[in-house]
Scaffold this motif. Sequence first.
Motif, mmCIF file in Angstrom:
data_model
loop_
_atom_site.group_PDB
_atom_site.id
_atom_site.type_symbol
_atom_site.label_atom_id
_atom_site.label_comp_id
_atom_site.label_asym_id
_atom_site.label_seq_id
_atom_site.Cartn_x
_atom_site.Cartn_y
_atom_site.Cartn_z
ATOM 1 N N GLU A 72 0.949 -1.120 -0.077
ATOM 2 C CA GLU A 72 0.107 0.030 0.081
ATOM 3 C C GLU A 72 0.889 1.136 -0.125
ATOM 4 O O GLU A 72 0.325 2.294 -0.331
ATOM 5 C CB GLU A 72 -1.009 0.075 1.247
ATOM 6 C CG GLU A 72 -2.006 -1.185 1.410
ATOM 7 C CD GLU A 72 -2.831 -1.361 0.299
ATOM 8 O OE1 GLU A 72 -3.156 -0.154 -0.363
ATOM 9 O OE2 GLU A 72 -3.639 -2.205 0.232
ATOM 10 N N ALA A 73 2.047 1.086 0.707
ATOM 11 C CA ALA A 73 2.897 2.370 0.756
ATOM 12 C C ALA A 73 4.170 1.862 1.194
ATOM 13 O O ALA A 73 4.303 0.597 1.496
ATOM 14 C CB ALA A 73 2.393 3.359 1.711
ATOM 15 N N PRO A 74 5.253 2.659 1.331
ATOM 16 C CA PRO A 74 6.572 2.064 1.834
ATOM 17 C C PRO A 74 6.531 1.476 3.187
ATOM 18 O O PRO A 74 6.040 2.390 4.167
ATOM 19 C CB PRO A 74 7.580 3.264 1.778
ATOM 20 C CG PRO A 74 6.899 4.064 0.712
ATOM 21 C CD PRO A 74 5.482 3.762 0.557
ATOM 22 N N THR A 128 -4.349 -4.923 7.032
ATOM 23 C CA THR A 128 -3.302 -3.935 6.484
ATOM 24 C C THR A 128 -2.414 -3.544 7.760
ATOM 25 O O THR A 128 -3.053 -3.511 8.906
ATOM 26 C CB THR A 128 -3.842 -2.685 5.881
ATOM 27 O OG1 THR A 128 -4.947 -3.187 4.879
ATOM 28 C CG2 THR A 128 -2.851 -1.935 5.417
ATOM 29 N N ASP A 137 2.408 11.688 2.318
ATOM 30 C CA ASP A 137 2.688 10.490 1.723
ATOM 31 C C ASP A 137 2.438 9.408 2.776
ATOM 32 O O ASP A 137 2.373 8.048 2.211
ATOM 33 C CB ASP A 137 4.159 10.340 1.168
ATOM 34 C CG ASP A 137 5.126 10.474 2.433
ATOM 35 O OD1 ASP A 137 4.806 11.200 3.410
ATOM 36 O OD2 ASP A 137 6.284 10.104 2.193
ATOM 37 N N GLN A 138 2.084 9.436 4.057
ATOM 38 C CA GLN A 138 1.779 8.397 5.138
ATOM 39 C C GLN A 138 0.144 8.316 5.286
ATOM 40 O O GLN A 138 -0.052 7.559 6.238
ATOM 41 C CB GLN A 138 2.632 8.757 6.203
ATOM 42 C CG GLN A 138 4.092 8.767 6.099
ATOM 43 C CD GLN A 138 4.864 8.783 7.253
ATOM 44 O OE1 GLN A 138 4.349 9.165 8.309
ATOM 45 N NE2 GLN A 138 5.879 9.003 7.487
ATOM 46 N N VAL A 186 -2.308 6.513 4.525
ATOM 47 C CA VAL A 186 -2.630 5.375 3.946
ATOM 48 C C VAL A 186 -4.255 5.230 3.824
ATOM 49 O O VAL A 186 -5.074 5.584 4.596
ATOM 50 C CB VAL A 186 -2.319 4.328 4.999
ATOM 51 C CG1 VAL A 186 -2.798 2.993 4.446
ATOM 52 C CG2 VAL A 186 -0.920 4.215 5.404
#
Length: 477
Positions: free
Chosen positions: A255-257, A310, A385-386, A388
């Motif tokens: 989903e993201a780093p 998640t 960017d975090q 989610v």
Amino acid sequence: MTTIDLSSTELSPGALPAATAARTHRVHTVPRWWRDASVGAFWLVLLWVAALWVANGGVQDLGSVAGALTSTGRLTGLVASALLLVQVFLMARVPWFEQAWGQDELARTHRLVGFTSFNLLWAHIVLITLGYAAGTPTGIGGTLVDLVLHYPGMLLATAGTVALCLVVVTSVRKARRRLRYESWHLIHLYGYLGAGLALPHQLWTGQEFLASTASTVFWWTLYAVCAAAVLGFRVAVPLWRSLRSPLHVTDVVAEAPGVTSVVVAGRGVERLDVAAGQFLQWRFLDGPGWSRAHPYSVSAAPDGRTLRITAAHVGDGTERLASLAPGTRVLVEGPYGRLHAGVRTRRKVLLMGAGIGITPMRALLEELDQDPGDVVVVHRAHSRDQLVFADEIFALAREKGARYVTVEGARVPGRDSWLPAAAAHLTDAAALTQLVPDVAERDIFLCGAPKWMEAARRAALDCGVASDHIHLERFEY
């Protein structure tokens, strides 16, 4: 602080998730009297223990120094034993107790009862030793050696005490923070060993165990109920479910780093009857370490066919999620937790999530029965960017008429706050009221880091929200 205006911000193409087709879940409303009944049963057990002590001569033995020490030592030992069994029962994941309290409250009560039991256990050891020593010329040291070596079951009880000491020492917060979850969990299992090793000593030499038929039946029943609860609800039921209705991994998504989603499917999904916001204990049969369960909340409302979880990569267990292969078998326990629609007390709801804690909030947004304006989502993250699932939450909010607010930025330095540094000029309560003016009229669901949740909870209380309308689930071990 940033507010996303749904009327003017466009959703990027393709961001609407397939999960929005989720079924309507049957809401499990938990009767409030279940909680009161469990508290009453707890105190009834302790009162019965004290009554048996009195009936078996506990008060009459208080006439001398040696008798007073020994009799009081017996009472502390009895209460310690009862509390130890209560402690085991609390974490046996009995459905009715878990639904009434939630794992968060049960874990905190388990911790309090455990430390109380441990302190009373040592009071029992000290008082009994002093009481016996007062009547013999061998002194305290000689009496202690005699008790351990020559009384039936005492060697086993000593080993059980050592096991309990190991559990308690590693449960102290400073010690816990230095241990990996996997190591702490393995050591914590020694608590069952300690309870089991104490039983022979109590049955062979415990006056209150043998003094009457009522005493014998009571203590055997208490041990049998706890053993059956642990073996039944922590071993037999999950194993039976997994064998009867196997689950397997169908998809793994980055989903993201440092954040991974896992989708599982199988006949057992619908039979689990999971509600949005709840969590399960997961074991993935992908190699070494599969035996250690990890709690993950569902991050999409269950649709009867699949479940999605998640997690952020914060340890060995979560990092392994990224390497799971489709087809991997899955064992689950649960569902658990009170972070679901069944605890809702008001029509209006505020969902607040920080970091990866937004995942159960996203599932709740999808599943909650709501009219436009009923639900507000506040999403806290260190940076954009975090955020989610921001696109998914935005799409769901637009579809359902909810309001979606993001709060971004580094934490306020030197202050326990749910706010970013850019809002440091505001109090936590003032900021919450500014974002959600009618917050006092809403149920509030919280999920995030423990300190963040506590700050948000205090802010809600300061805004006039009663504690009964605040729902949260801590995942501290």
